[in-house]
Design a protein around this motif. Structure first.
Motif, PDB file in Angstrom:
ATOM      1  N   GLY A 161      70.249  30.148  40.813  1.00  0.00           N
ATOM      2  CA  GLY A 161      71.556  30.437  41.599  1.00  0.00           C
ATOM      3  C   GLY A 161      71.773  29.758  43.008  1.00  0.00           C
ATOM      4  N   SER A 162      70.716  29.163  43.661  1.00  0.00           N
ATOM      5  CA  SER A 162      70.734  28.538  45.043  1.00  0.00           C
ATOM      6  C   SER A 162      71.406  27.089  44.834  1.00  0.00           C
ATOM      7  CB  SER A 162      69.310  28.432  45.646  1.00  0.00           C
ATOM      8  OG  SER A 162      69.066  29.869  45.963  1.00  0.00           O
ATOM      9  N   MET A 163      71.159  26.377  43.759  1.00  0.00           N
ATOM     10  CA  MET A 163      71.490  25.323  43.584  1.00  0.00           C
ATOM     11  C   MET A 163      72.901  24.974  42.723  1.00  0.00           C
ATOM     12  SD  MET A 163      67.975  23.272  42.599  1.00  0.00           S
ATOM     13  CE  MET A 163      67.628  24.198  41.136  1.00  0.00           C
ATOM     14  N   LEU A 164      73.157  26.055  41.993  1.00  0.00           N
ATOM     15  CA  LEU A 164      74.379  25.987  41.209  1.00  0.00           C
ATOM     16  C   LEU A 164      75.621  26.010  41.910  1.00  0.00           C
ATOM     17  CD1 LEU A 164      73.550  28.261  38.337  1.00  0.00           C
ATOM     18  CD2 LEU A 164      73.876  26.067  37.936  1.00  0.00           C
ATOM     19  N   LYS A 165      75.592  26.881  43.098  1.00  0.00           N
ATOM     20  CA  LYS A 165      76.577  26.998  44.022  1.00  0.00           C
ATOM     21  C   LYS A 165      78.101  26.976  43.336  1.00  0.00           C
ATOM     22  CE  LYS A 165      73.716  25.043  47.702  1.00  0.00           C
ATOM     23  NZ  LYS A 165      73.456  23.945  48.379  1.00  0.00           N
ATOM     24  N   LYS A 166      78.934  26.503  43.899  1.00  0.00           N
ATOM     25  CA  LYS A 166      80.340  26.586  43.393  1.00  0.00           C
ATOM     26  C   LYS A 166      80.564  25.353  42.281  1.00  0.00           C
ATOM     27  CE  LYS A 166      81.649  30.134  45.544  1.00  0.00           C
ATOM     28  NZ  LYS A 166      81.833  31.454  45.148  1.00  0.00           N
TER      29      LYS A 166
ATOM     30  N   SER B 250      75.998  32.345  51.454  1.00  0.00           N
ATOM     31  CA  SER B 250      77.483  32.679  50.890  1.00  0.00           C
ATOM     32  C   SER B 250      77.670  31.990  49.709  1.00  0.00           C
ATOM     33  CB  SER B 250      78.394  32.311  52.154  1.00  0.00           C
ATOM     34  OG  SER B 250      78.256  30.921  52.346  1.00  0.00           O
ATOM     35  N   ASP B 251      77.039  30.922  49.008  1.00  0.00           N
ATOM     36  CA  ASP B 251      77.418  30.141  48.033  1.00  0.00           C
ATOM     37  C   ASP B 251      76.562  30.306  47.002  1.00  0.00           C
ATOM     38  OD1 ASP B 251      75.338  28.965  49.183  1.00  0.00           O
ATOM     39  OD2 ASP B 251      76.165  26.922  49.202  1.00  0.00           O
ATOM     40  N   TYR B 252      76.008  31.846  46.882  1.00  0.00           N
ATOM     41  CA  TYR B 252      75.010  31.813  45.876  1.00  0.00           C
ATOM     42  C   TYR B 252      75.849  31.968  44.663  1.00  0.00           C
ATOM     43  CZ  TYR B 252      71.045  33.843  43.225  1.00  0.00           C
ATOM     44  OH  TYR B 252      70.049  34.318  42.464  1.00  0.00           O
ATOM     45  N   ILE B 253      75.270  31.645  43.104  1.00  0.00           N
ATOM     46  CA  ILE B 253      75.824  31.880  42.052  1.00  0.00           C
ATOM     47  C   ILE B 253      74.744  32.796  41.253  1.00  0.00           C
ATOM     48  CG2 ILE B 253      76.662  31.108  39.900  1.00  0.00           C
ATOM     49  CD1 ILE B 253      78.609  30.512  42.006  1.00  0.00           C
ATOM     50  N   ASN B 254      75.453  34.076  41.067  1.00  0.00           N
ATOM     51  CA  ASN B 254      74.413  35.021  40.084  1.00  0.00           C
ATOM     52  C   ASN B 254      74.125  34.688  38.721  1.00  0.00           C
ATOM     53  OD1 ASN B 254      74.286  37.439  42.040  1.00  0.00           O
ATOM     54  ND2 ASN B 254      76.091  36.514  42.399  1.00  0.00           N
ATOM     55  N   ALA B 255      73.068  34.766  38.157  1.00  0.00           N
ATOM     56  CA  ALA B 255      72.948  34.323  36.638  1.00  0.00           C
ATOM     57  C   ALA B 255      73.538  35.068  35.832  1.00  0.00           C
ATOM     58  CB  ALA B 255      71.460  34.491  36.278  1.00  0.00           C
ATOM     59  N   GLY B 256      74.098  34.838  34.679  1.00  0.00           N
ATOM     60  CA  GLY B 256      74.563  35.573  33.585  1.00  0.00           C
ATOM     61  C   GLY B 256      76.232  35.354  33.520  1.00  0.00           C
ATOM     62  N   GLY B 257      76.536  34.054  33.194  1.00  0.00           N
ATOM     63  CA  GLY B 257      77.835  33.878  33.026  1.00  0.00           C
ATOM     64  C   GLY B 257      78.630  34.414  32.160  1.00  0.00           C
ATOM     65  N   LEU B 258      80.032  33.788  31.848  1.00  0.00           N
ATOM     66  CA  LEU B 258      80.932  34.428  30.766  1.00  0.00           C
ATOM     67  C   LEU B 258      80.308  33.798  29.311  1.00  0.00           C
ATOM     68  CD1 LEU B 258      84.326  34.209  32.663  1.00  0.00           C
ATOM     69  CD2 LEU B 258      82.499  36.180  32.739  1.00  0.00           C
ATOM     70  N   GLY B 259      80.638  34.629  28.386  1.00  0.00           N
ATOM     71  CA  GLY B 259      80.254  34.292  26.988  1.00  0.00           C
ATOM     72  C   GLY B 259      81.029  34.741  25.882  1.00  0.00           C
ATOM     73  N   ASP B 260      80.785  34.856  24.766  1.00  0.00           N
ATOM     74  CA  ASP B 260      81.716  35.292  23.598  1.00  0.00           C
ATOM     75  C   ASP B 260      82.889  34.788  23.672  1.00  0.00           C
ATOM     76  OD1 ASP B 260      79.415  36.951  23.469  1.00  0.00           O
ATOM     77  OD2 ASP B 260      80.487  38.866  23.039  1.00  0.00           O
ATOM     78  N   VAL B 261      82.922  33.367  23.578  1.00  0.00           N
ATOM     79  CA  VAL B 261      84.346  32.742  23.537  1.00  0.00           C
ATOM     80  C   VAL B 261      85.155  32.755  22.292  1.00  0.00           C
ATOM     81  CG1 VAL B 261      85.286  30.314  24.013  1.00  0.00           C
ATOM     82  CG2 VAL B 261      83.138  31.230  25.396  1.00  0.00           C
TER      83      VAL B 261
END
Length: 452
Positions: free
Chosen positions: A222-227, A322-333
């Motif tokens: 989450g720290s590395m993914l960022k935007k 402030s640029d942290y990305i939380n795990a668990g993105g979108l799915g069921d595409v």
């Protein structure tokens, strides 16, 4: 519980490349392994009838068993739309089931819409010309509806499907234990506060925190993914060797061996405890997991409990990131087969499904991603009959809030090799500093191989 890879991530939910396999079991969570496959009823003839005289007929392929929501979804649609009738066809989300879908896409079998649960399979279908560019439909902005996390599903900067659910990783809390210690339900926190909570909540018979090894790399990624949704530095080298990685490894090591608030990693591997059951039994005050656990916390008949359950977001490494990305993105595409005779009708169904129609899927664990979805209705269905045993405000804030979500596209080989490094760090064979360097080393080696 989940496997020993980053999977972003849902999930439970949710996926990407080799790490995210959502929809892959046939139990009550509505995923795709096991059970009887095939259509909810006999497959219709190839779509092509005209409206009024004969309704348009569409087939919708997915991996969720019909009894866990899809049949109710299509029944609701068909009742409201007599001119466009949809039939659900079940495929099992394993290698054989996905091959069956891919074969159907290029054959005469009727497939108008279908769900992809894994990024690599989705991308393969796009590259093979088996998914329509949904950007052609101007009445539905994917990112406007689903947020920035939808960008993960772009191929060549285009959307060939609509991600409809999200699976954030977060922390389940025994609110009664928090109240007894005078601790509020966190709305944002870092690993230092996370560690402090676990230490204050533990006692002789209760762990402060329980979590599977899958979640150890959530703060790191989450720290590395960022935007940018990347795990590399600007020069293309691995970003794993950084102070935030070292801190994460150090905090978890201290929780295991200094604070003794978290079960030691080697003990957990050996005993293989059912962590969700530990939580409902009051054997741990906090549980780092996903929305999949509510199927256990809802099961009051088999796992009776007297305490109230709350939820907090996954901790950042540092609270002020402030640029942290939380795990668990979108799915069921959901994608549209370019060979369908009725793309507009298919898009109409997908838009309805994403904005409101997938409500029956919520009871099986699908968290709707659309900002226009009726959240209160979804929550009411997910926790029907046990709503008084939850702190629903915190549940809605975390599961249905606007936390920035993303998933790592870390390749399967790197993920497997890195897991061995986490094992060595948490068995104290490597220091956190050595572990960070090793994580970067194996990642760089595989980046080099993949570029050749």
């Amino acid at each position: 519980m989940k496997n020993r890879k980053w999977l972003a991530a849902g999930v439970a939910w949710s996926v990407v490349a080799s790490l995210m396999l959502v929809g892959c079991s046939g139990n009550g969570n509505g995923n795709g392994n096991g059970g009887t496959e095939g259509p909810a009823s006999s497959p219709s003839a190839k779509p092509g009838a005209t409206a009024n005289a004969d309704p348009i007929k569409l087939t919708f392929w997915g991996a969720v068993p019909v009894e866990n929501g899809p049949q109710t979804v299509v029944d609701n649609w068909n009742k409201e739309n007599p001119d466009i009738q949809v039939e659900y066809v079940r495929f099992v989300n394993d290698e054989a089931g996905n091959l069956k879908l891919d074969t159907a896409l290029v054959s005469s079998q009727p497939v108008d819409m279908y769900v992809s649960y894994d990024y690599s399979l989705y991308e393969k279908r796009v590259k093979a010309g088996n998914a329509l560019d949904v950007g052609e439909f101007t009445d539905f902005g994917v990112e406007e509806k689903m947020g920035e996390g939808a960008a993960l599903w772009k191929v060549d900067d285009k959307y060939y499907g609509v991600p409809t659910s999200k699976g954030p990783s977060f922390v389940w809390l025994n609110k009664d234990m928090l109240d007894a210690k005078g601790l509020p339900v966190p709305t944002e926190w870092g690993l230092d506060e996370f560690r402090e909570y676990a230490a204050k909540l533990k006692d002789d018979n209760v762990w402060g925190l329980a979590q599977s090894d899958y979640y150890f790399n959530v703060p790191i990624n989450g720290s590395m993914l960022k935007k940018s949704l990347t795990l590399t530095n600007p020069d293309g080298t691995s970003a794993f060797d950084n102070p935030l990685t070292v801190k994460t490894l150090q905090v978890y090591t201290d929780m295991m061996f200094t604070d003794k608030s978290l079960m030691p990693h080697t003990e957990q591997i050996t005993s293989k405890p059912a962590l969700d059951q530990m939580f409902v039994k009051g054997e741990t005050a906090m549980l780092f997991s996903t929305n999949q656990v509510f199927r256990t916390t809802n099961n009051m008949a088999e796992y009776p409990r007297t305490f109230k359950v709350a939820a907090a977001p996954a901790p950042r490494v540092n609270k002020d990131q402030s640029d942290y990305i939380n795990a668990g993105g979108l799915g069921d595409v959901i994608s549209i087969n370019p060979r369908t005779k009725h793309p507009e009708a298919a898009q109409k169904f997908i838009k309805w499904y994403a904005d409101s129609g997938m409500l029956p899927m919520a009871a099986g664990g699908r968290v709707p991603a659309s900002k226009d979805f009726p959240v209160d209705e979804a929550v009411a269905l997910m926790f029907k009959g046990v709503e008084d045993t939850y702190d629903l405000d915190s549940i809605k804030r975390v599961m249905f809030g606007d936390l920035p979500l993303g998933l790592s596209r870390l390749d399967r080989k790197t993920g497997s090799e890195q897991q061995a490094i986490y094992d060595n760090v948490f068995s104290r064979k490597l220091t956190p500093e050595e572990g960070a360097k090793e994580l970067a080393r194996v990642h760089n080696a595989n980046l080099k191989t993949s570029s050749q």
